[in-house]
Design an enzyme around this catalytic site. Sequence first.
Site, PDB file in Angstrom:
ATOM      1  N   ASP A  36      -3.458   0.939  -1.821  1.00  0.00           N
ATOM      2  CA  ASP A  36      -2.777   0.990  -3.117  1.00  0.00           C
ATOM      3  C   ASP A  36      -2.693   2.387  -3.686  1.00  0.00           C
ATOM      4  O   ASP A  36      -3.590   3.199  -3.465  1.00  0.00           O
ATOM      5  CB  ASP A  36      -3.571   0.174  -4.150  1.00  0.00           C
ATOM      6  CG  ASP A  36      -3.389  -1.298  -3.954  1.00  0.00           C
ATOM      7  OD1 ASP A  36      -2.256  -1.766  -4.110  1.00  0.00           O
ATOM      8  OD2 ASP A  36      -4.387  -1.953  -3.635  1.00  0.00           O
ATOM      9  N   GLY A  37      -1.662   2.599  -4.478  1.00  0.00           N
ATOM     10  CA  GLY A  37      -1.617   3.793  -5.311  1.00  0.00           C
ATOM     11  C   GLY A  37      -0.695   4.892  -4.829  1.00  0.00           C
ATOM     12  O   GLY A  37      -0.637   5.958  -5.447  1.00  0.00           O
ATOM     13  N   ARG A  70       1.810   5.499  -7.705  1.00  0.00           N
ATOM     14  CA  ARG A  70       1.197   6.185  -8.850  1.00  0.00           C
ATOM     15  C   ARG A  70       0.875   7.636  -8.524  1.00  0.00           C
ATOM     16  O   ARG A  70       1.069   8.529  -9.334  1.00  0.00           O
ATOM     17  CB  ARG A  70      -0.066   5.439  -9.303  1.00  0.00           C
ATOM     18  CG  ARG A  70       0.247   4.248 -10.191  1.00  0.00           C
ATOM     19  CD  ARG A  70      -0.926   3.326 -10.320  1.00  0.00           C
ATOM     20  NE  ARG A  70      -1.023   2.432  -9.171  1.00  0.00           N
ATOM     21  CZ  ARG A  70      -2.017   1.570  -8.994  1.00  0.00           C
ATOM     22  NH1 ARG A  70      -2.998   1.498  -9.871  1.00  0.00           N
ATOM     23  NH2 ARG A  70      -2.029   0.784  -7.939  1.00  0.00           N
ATOM     24  N   TRP A  71       0.399   7.873  -7.302  1.00  0.00           N
ATOM     25  CA  TRP A  71       0.098   9.240  -6.857  1.00  0.00           C
ATOM     26  C   TRP A  71       1.362  10.098  -6.968  1.00  0.00           C
ATOM     27  O   TRP A  71       1.313  11.235  -7.453  1.00  0.00           O
ATOM     28  CB  TRP A  71      -0.394   9.184  -5.408  1.00  0.00           C
ATOM     29  CG  TRP A  71      -0.750  10.495  -4.786  1.00  0.00           C
ATOM     30  CD1 TRP A  71      -1.970  11.086  -4.772  1.00  0.00           C
ATOM     31  CD2 TRP A  71       0.132  11.369  -4.056  1.00  0.00           C
ATOM     32  NE1 TRP A  71      -1.913  12.282  -4.083  1.00  0.00           N
ATOM     33  CE2 TRP A  71      -0.633  12.475  -3.632  1.00  0.00           C
ATOM     34  CE3 TRP A  71       1.488  11.321  -3.717  1.00  0.00           C
ATOM     35  CZ2 TRP A  71      -0.085  13.530  -2.890  1.00  0.00           C
ATOM     36  CZ3 TRP A  71       2.032  12.366  -2.984  1.00  0.00           C
ATOM     37  CH2 TRP A  71       1.244  13.453  -2.578  1.00  0.00           C
ATOM     38  N   HIS A 124       4.457   7.297  -0.370  1.00  0.00           N
ATOM     39  CA  HIS A 124       4.229   6.517   0.856  1.00  0.00           C
ATOM     40  C   HIS A 124       4.078   7.451   2.066  1.00  0.00           C
ATOM     41  O   HIS A 124       3.248   7.213   2.938  1.00  0.00           O
ATOM     42  CB  HIS A 124       5.374   5.529   1.090  1.00  0.00           C
ATOM     43  CG  HIS A 124       5.448   4.454   0.043  1.00  0.00           C
ATOM     44  ND1 HIS A 124       4.347   3.739  -0.366  1.00  0.00           N
ATOM     45  CD2 HIS A 124       6.486   3.966  -0.687  1.00  0.00           C
ATOM     46  CE1 HIS A 124       4.703   2.862  -1.301  1.00  0.00           C
ATOM     47  NE2 HIS A 124       6.004   2.992  -1.513  1.00  0.00           N
ATOM     48  N   GLU A 152       5.327 -10.144   0.604  1.00  0.00           N
ATOM     49  CA  GLU A 152       5.962 -10.027  -0.723  1.00  0.00           C
ATOM     50  C   GLU A 152       6.675  -8.683  -0.911  1.00  0.00           C
ATOM     51  O   GLU A 152       7.443  -8.513  -1.845  1.00  0.00           O
ATOM     52  CB  GLU A 152       4.920 -10.168  -1.847  1.00  0.00           C
ATOM     53  CG  GLU A 152       4.342 -11.558  -2.010  1.00  0.00           C
ATOM     54  CD  GLU A 152       3.232 -11.846  -1.011  1.00  0.00           C
ATOM     55  OE1 GLU A 152       2.442 -10.922  -0.717  1.00  0.00           O
ATOM     56  OE2 GLU A 152       3.173 -12.981  -0.500  1.00  0.00           O
ATOM     57  N   ASN A 153       6.384  -7.714  -0.060  1.00  0.00           N
ATOM     58  CA  ASN A 153       6.946  -6.371  -0.254  1.00  0.00           C
ATOM     59  C   ASN A 153       8.455  -6.277   0.020  1.00  0.00           C
ATOM     60  O   ASN A 153       9.096  -5.298  -0.348  1.00  0.00           O
ATOM     61  CB  ASN A 153       6.226  -5.332   0.626  1.00  0.00           C
ATOM     62  CG  ASN A 153       4.873  -4.922   0.074  1.00  0.00           C
ATOM     63  OD1 ASN A 153       4.002  -4.470   0.811  1.00  0.00           O
ATOM     64  ND2 ASN A 153       4.667  -5.072  -1.231  1.00  0.00           N
ATOM     65  N   ARG A 194      10.973  -5.260  -2.794  1.00  0.00           N
ATOM     66  CA  ARG A 194      11.039  -3.920  -3.402  1.00  0.00           C
ATOM     67  C   ARG A 194      12.438  -3.338  -3.198  1.00  0.00           C
ATOM     68  O   ARG A 194      13.201  -3.816  -2.352  1.00  0.00           O
ATOM     69  CB  ARG A 194      10.004  -3.010  -2.741  1.00  0.00           C
ATOM     70  CG  ARG A 194       8.594  -3.408  -3.115  1.00  0.00           C
ATOM     71  CD  ARG A 194       7.611  -2.359  -2.678  1.00  0.00           C
ATOM     72  NE  ARG A 194       6.278  -2.748  -3.098  1.00  0.00           N
ATOM     73  CZ  ARG A 194       5.296  -1.900  -3.363  1.00  0.00           C
ATOM     74  NH1 ARG A 194       5.500  -0.602  -3.249  1.00  0.00           N
ATOM     75  NH2 ARG A 194       4.120  -2.330  -3.736  1.00  0.00           N
ATOM     76  N   ARG A 229      -9.138  -6.430  -7.770  1.00  0.00           N
ATOM     77  CA  ARG A 229      -8.849  -7.842  -7.492  1.00  0.00           C
ATOM     78  C   ARG A 229      -8.565  -7.987  -6.003  1.00  0.00           C
ATOM     79  O   ARG A 229      -8.262  -7.008  -5.323  1.00  0.00           O
ATOM     80  CB  ARG A 229      -7.647  -8.306  -8.321  1.00  0.00           C
ATOM     81  CG  ARG A 229      -6.441  -7.486  -8.060  1.00  0.00           C
ATOM     82  CD  ARG A 229      -5.331  -7.681  -9.061  1.00  0.00           C
ATOM     83  NE  ARG A 229      -4.380  -6.587  -8.910  1.00  0.00           N
ATOM     84  CZ  ARG A 229      -3.492  -6.507  -7.939  1.00  0.00           C
ATOM     85  NH1 ARG A 229      -3.391  -7.467  -7.048  1.00  0.00           N
ATOM     86  NH2 ARG A 229      -2.697  -5.475  -7.834  1.00  0.00           N
TER      87      ARG A 229
HETATM   88  C1  FPP Z   1       0.909   0.631  -1.826  1.00  0.00           C
HETATM   89  O1  FPP Z   1       1.320   1.572  -2.743  1.00  0.00           O
HETATM   90  C2  FPP Z   1       1.339   0.793  -0.465  1.00  0.00           C
HETATM   91  C3  FPP Z   1       2.265   0.011   0.170  1.00  0.00           C
HETATM   92  C4  FPP Z   1       3.107  -0.985  -0.473  1.00  0.00           C
HETATM   93  C5  FPP Z   1       2.454   0.029   1.599  1.00  0.00           C
HETATM   94  C6  FPP Z   1       2.862   1.248   2.277  1.00  0.00           C
HETATM   95  C7  FPP Z   1       1.730   1.996   2.797  1.00  0.00           C
HETATM   96  C8  FPP Z   1       1.935   3.139   3.403  1.00  0.00           C
HETATM   97  C9  FPP Z   1       3.294   3.656   3.619  1.00  0.00           C
HETATM   98  C10 FPP Z   1       0.799   3.917   3.868  1.00  0.00           C
HETATM   99  C11 FPP Z   1       0.975   4.209   5.317  1.00  0.00           C
HETATM  100  C12 FPP Z   1       0.675   3.084   6.140  1.00  0.00           C
HETATM  101  C13 FPP Z   1       1.378   2.627   7.206  1.00  0.00           C
HETATM  102  C14 FPP Z   1       0.800   1.485   7.949  1.00  0.00           C
HETATM  103  C15 FPP Z   1       2.641   3.221   7.662  1.00  0.00           C
HETATM  104  P1  FPP Z   1       2.110   1.075  -4.000  1.00  0.00           P
HETATM  105  O2  FPP Z   1       3.564   1.263  -3.745  1.00  0.00           O
HETATM  106  O3  FPP Z   1       1.712  -0.318  -4.336  1.00  0.00           O
HETATM  107  O4  FPP Z   1       1.651   2.090  -5.076  1.00  0.00           O
HETATM  108  P2  FPP Z   1       1.426   1.767  -6.605  1.00  0.00           P
HETATM  109  O5  FPP Z   1       0.387   0.671  -6.617  1.00  0.00           O
HETATM  110  O6  FPP Z   1       0.914   3.057  -7.144  1.00  0.00           O
HETATM  111  O7  FPP Z   1       2.733   1.377  -7.170  1.00  0.00           O
END
Ligand code: FPP
Length: 210
Positions: free
Chosen positions: A2-3, A6-7, A19, A49-50, A53, A173
């Site tokens: 996560d994050g 936000r980062w 990402h 669920e992603n 987006r 959570r």
């Molecule tokens: C959460 O950040 C991350 C994700 C939804 C997934 C993507 C993860 C990566 C790209 C890291 C690299 C990993 C792989 C396996 C390629 P968020 O978008 O939920 O951030 P936020 O909580 O700050 O909104």
Amino acid sequence: MDGNGRWANRRGLERTEGHSAGEENLARVVRAAVARDIGWLTVFGFSTENWIRPRAEVRHILGLHEKLFGRVAELNENNVRIRWIGRPFDAPEARTPRYVQRAIRRAIADTAENTGMVLTVAFDYGGRAELMDAVRAARADDGQVTPEGIQRHLYDPDLPPVDVLVRTSGERRVSNFMLWQSAGAAIHFADAPWPDYSPADLDAAIALVR
Ligand code: FPP
């Protein structure tokens, strides 16, 4: 992980750049985990669920998975075997594009001989979906639903029980991640957003169980 968003926001960058930084950091965390003799590391890359987006963000994250699964030379150098858990490609609701499917298959085959850490990427993954599928398959086997039957039909039955579940970016959570496997897990909460998650954070998580 996560994050990432936000980062990026904090730096005035696009979420996609967060990402990308997250993918880079995963490579660093994998090296740190290998150096600490961790046997199994499983990361949540993309959830069922992603898909809702924004399309550009989804496309970017898919590309990052292709990049990650393409790091075969680096994985081999570190003796890391890569695996995947997620909704089977032929499931009716599956949406994994073919180029990601290919990258996953190739990386699994090209690192299959490695004997060190197993890095499992959860892609198009949801813990409840995994359990539903496993219960259905267990019942179809012999009409019984037993813990052994469910375990046998998880996406990767070889994954051992989770020792430590890590949540980054101050989230406190559970997140529909490895619900069956983490029944007895310790949980480590790190405040760092995923791109800043450090080897010291990993040490703090390990200290809960070693
Ligand atoms: C959460 O950040 C991350 C994700 C939804 C997934 C993507 C993860 C990566 C790209 C890291 C690299 C990993 C792989 C396996 C390629 P968020 O978008 O939920 O951030 P936020 O909580 O700050 O909104």
